[in-house]
Design an enzyme around this catalytic site. Structure first.
Site, PDB file in Angstrom:
ATOM      1  N   LYS A 141       0.741  -1.050   0.135  1.00  0.00           N
ATOM      2  CA  LYS A 141      -0.157  -0.021   0.115  1.00  0.00           C
ATOM      3  C   LYS A 141       0.978   1.272  -0.074  1.00  0.00           C
ATOM      4  CE  LYS A 141      -0.357  -0.424   4.960  1.00  0.00           C
ATOM      5  NZ  LYS A 141      -1.267  -1.054   5.921  1.00  0.00           N
ATOM      6  N   ARG A 193     -11.549  -0.815  13.977  1.00  0.00           N
ATOM      7  CA  ARG A 193     -11.359  -0.070  12.789  1.00  0.00           C
ATOM      8  C   ARG A 193     -11.977  -0.530  11.753  1.00  0.00           C
ATOM      9  NH1 ARG A 193      -5.137   0.895  10.511  1.00  0.00           N
ATOM     10  NH2 ARG A 193      -5.649  -1.089   9.748  1.00  0.00           N
ATOM     11  N   TYR A 231      15.538  30.113  11.229  1.00  0.00           N
ATOM     12  CA  TYR A 231      14.224  30.987  11.610  1.00  0.00           C
ATOM     13  C   TYR A 231      14.050  30.903  13.140  1.00  0.00           C
ATOM     14  CZ  TYR A 231      11.963  30.666   6.774  1.00  0.00           C
ATOM     15  OH  TYR A 231      11.721  30.972   5.579  1.00  0.00           O
ATOM     16  N   MET A 289      11.883  24.778   4.744  1.00  0.00           N
ATOM     17  CA  MET A 289      10.865  24.101   3.711  1.00  0.00           C
ATOM     18  C   MET A 289      12.093  23.280   2.767  1.00  0.00           C
ATOM     19  SD  MET A 289       8.242  25.434   0.651  1.00  0.00           S
ATOM     20  CE  MET A 289       7.021  26.163   1.935  1.00  0.00           C
TER      21      MET A 289
HETATM   22  C1  LIG Z   1      -0.522  -2.010   6.841  1.00  0.00           C
HETATM   23  C2  LIG Z   1      -1.280  -3.422   7.049  1.00  0.00           C
HETATM   24  C3  LIG Z   1      -0.439  -4.531   7.127  1.00  0.00           C
HETATM   25  C4  LIG Z   1       1.151  -4.443   7.086  1.00  0.00           C
HETATM   26  O1  LIG Z   1       1.637  -4.230   8.489  1.00  0.00           O
HETATM   27  P1  LIG Z   1       3.063  -4.175   8.886  1.00  0.00           P
HETATM   28  O2  LIG Z   1       3.118  -3.699   9.999  1.00  0.00           O
HETATM   29  O3  LIG Z   1       3.763  -3.074   7.710  1.00  0.00           O
HETATM   30  O4  LIG Z   1       3.549  -5.320   8.381  1.00  0.00           O
HETATM   31  C5  LIG Z   1      -1.073  -5.653   7.499  1.00  0.00           C
HETATM   32  N1  LIG Z   1      -2.385  -5.708   7.634  1.00  0.00           N
HETATM   33  C6  LIG Z   1      -3.203  -4.501   7.468  1.00  0.00           C
HETATM   34  C7  LIG Z   1      -4.644  -4.722   7.705  1.00  0.00           C
HETATM   35  C8  LIG Z   1      -2.560  -3.457   7.341  1.00  0.00           C
HETATM   36  O5  LIG Z   1      -3.461  -2.303   7.302  1.00  0.00           O
END
Ligand SMILES: *Cc1c(COP(=O)(O)O)cnc(C)c1O
Length: 386
Positions: free
Chosen positions: A53, A150, A271, A325
């Protein structure tokens, strides 16, 4: 090992002047492949799927996915339908799961063999209807909530859904759930989620099961089930104990010095005048800032006197002043060697661990990786050996 470095420009959104001094990200594909195999070894009899992802945690699916395939990965997880679509262009046959659920048109997913992780009773009903309409068992997972709260199907809905599925054309390809505290081995939530997951599985006895993410691999064999979904562990930076798995660092970030300045005792840098030189100092200015994903909290903010470190030729030096930045300043007074424009400062790599950077920034490796910006040259380092 013989290694060669290639510059891939196809996925770079920026066109660089050939010799511009700009930050470079080096992504070590041999280390990625090593990590896949190392995690697989720790996964017992389970298969190792990978989570790509957010453009493979910011590292670039175009280059990451083929390496994972070559290492033996046949199953991929992404968050969204668009990510799944992009991934289907790269991997024609392998399984692709969409973890955010049925967020787009089911017809399109079915046509492309993209499998949503159905996350509610309503999504399951929709998928069953689609299967009936097409008179076929379309690939999808069911996402069970075991206490994360979730996404996922609530325990109250499990029996009803199991009955609906049994009476339909649809057989889930996977039953999955997600751990809330996998990086904390002793956390009681792990066992509680495991027990709920086992209870859910009884309703779907022959379906492939997946509970563990990277952290879950190290909780023990009873957390592995049939399929593991590994993300961060592949990319080499973890904030939990990986025992003897010997994961390798995948990402390095080097930034060239643009200028060296002499700063007199009592003068300020940057800054807000947060940094005041307590001695006659030398300061190196490097071309990277928060627009590139360098967290301001790595800097020497008014409310945070300790800033992060960087490395120059292996010597550890402090960031000073606020991160702006496009620029960041480093105290190089104690550096032993020649200081000159163009020399590369390591912000992440062998000397400066990503997990440490994340901690200094009050964040986690995941967030640092996925926020790295577009103004880098990216080098994908490959090994000539298989
Ligand atoms: C992101 C995610 C993973 C991977 O998790 P890692 O800690 O990066 O190995 C697995 N399952 C779900 C549902 C996730 O959202």
């Amino acid at each position: 090992m013989v290694t060669r470095t290639v510059i891939l420009t196809n996925n770079s959104q920026t066109t660089f002047s050939v010799n511009e001094l700009c930050p470079t990200l080096t992504i070590d594909l041999a280390a990625l492949s090593h990590n896949y195999k190392a995690l697989l070894k720790k996964s017992g009899v389970a298969k190792l799927a990978t989570v790509v992802k957010a453009d493979a945690y910011g590292l670039g699916i175009d280059n990451i996915v083929p390496v994972l395939e070559a290492a033996g990965c046949e199953c991929f997880f992404v968050a969204t339908g668009s990510e799944a679509n992009a991934l289907r262009q790269i991997t024609v046959d392998n399984d692709i799961y969409i973890m955010n659920g049925l967020t787009c048109d089911g017809e399109e997913l079915a046509d492309k063999k993209l499998a949503p992780c159905l996350a509610s009773a309503e999504e399951v009903s929709k998928w069953i209807m689609l299967c009936e309409e097409r008179n076929s068992n379309l690939p999808a997972a069911i996402h069970i909530d075991t206490g994360f709260n979730r996404l996922g199907i609530c325990p109250d809905d499990w029996p009803e859904i199991a009955n609906q599925i049994k009476a339909s054309l649809f057989t889930p390809q996977l039953i999955m759930s997600h751990l809330a505290c996998s990086e904390t081995k002793e956390h009681p939530k792990n066992r509680s989620q495991l027990e709920k997951f086992e209870a859910a599985r009884l309703l779907f006895p022959d379906v492939t099961a997946s509970l563990a993410n990277s952290g879950g691999i190290f909780l023990g064999n009873d957390f592995h089930f049939d399929l593991i979904r590994a993300g961060i562990g592949l990319y080499g930076s973890v904030e939990f104990n990986t025992g003897d798995a010997q994961l390798q660092n995948v990402l390095s970030l080097h930034v060239p010095i643009l200028q060296i300045r002499n700063v007199k005792k009592g003068e300020t840098v940057g800054y807000g005048c947060d940094f005041i030189a307590h001695r006659d100092s030398q300061v190196a200015v490097i071309g990277i800032g928060y627009a590139d994903g360098i967290f301001r909290h790595l800097g020497d903010l008014e409310d945070k006197p300790a800033s992060a470190n960087v490395a120059l030729e292996g010597q550890i030096l402090p960031l000073i002043g606020r991160i702006s930045m496009d620029l960041t300043t480093i105290d190089v007074t104690d550096f032993e060697g020649t200081l000159e424009k163009g020399k590369k400062v390591e912000l992440i790599g062998d000397n400066i661990k990503l997990a440490d950077v994340a901690q200094r920034a009050n964040s986690i490796s995941y967030e640092i990786l996925t926020r790295l910006g577009t103004r880098f040259k990216r080098y994908y380092k490959q090994s000539d050996k298989p």
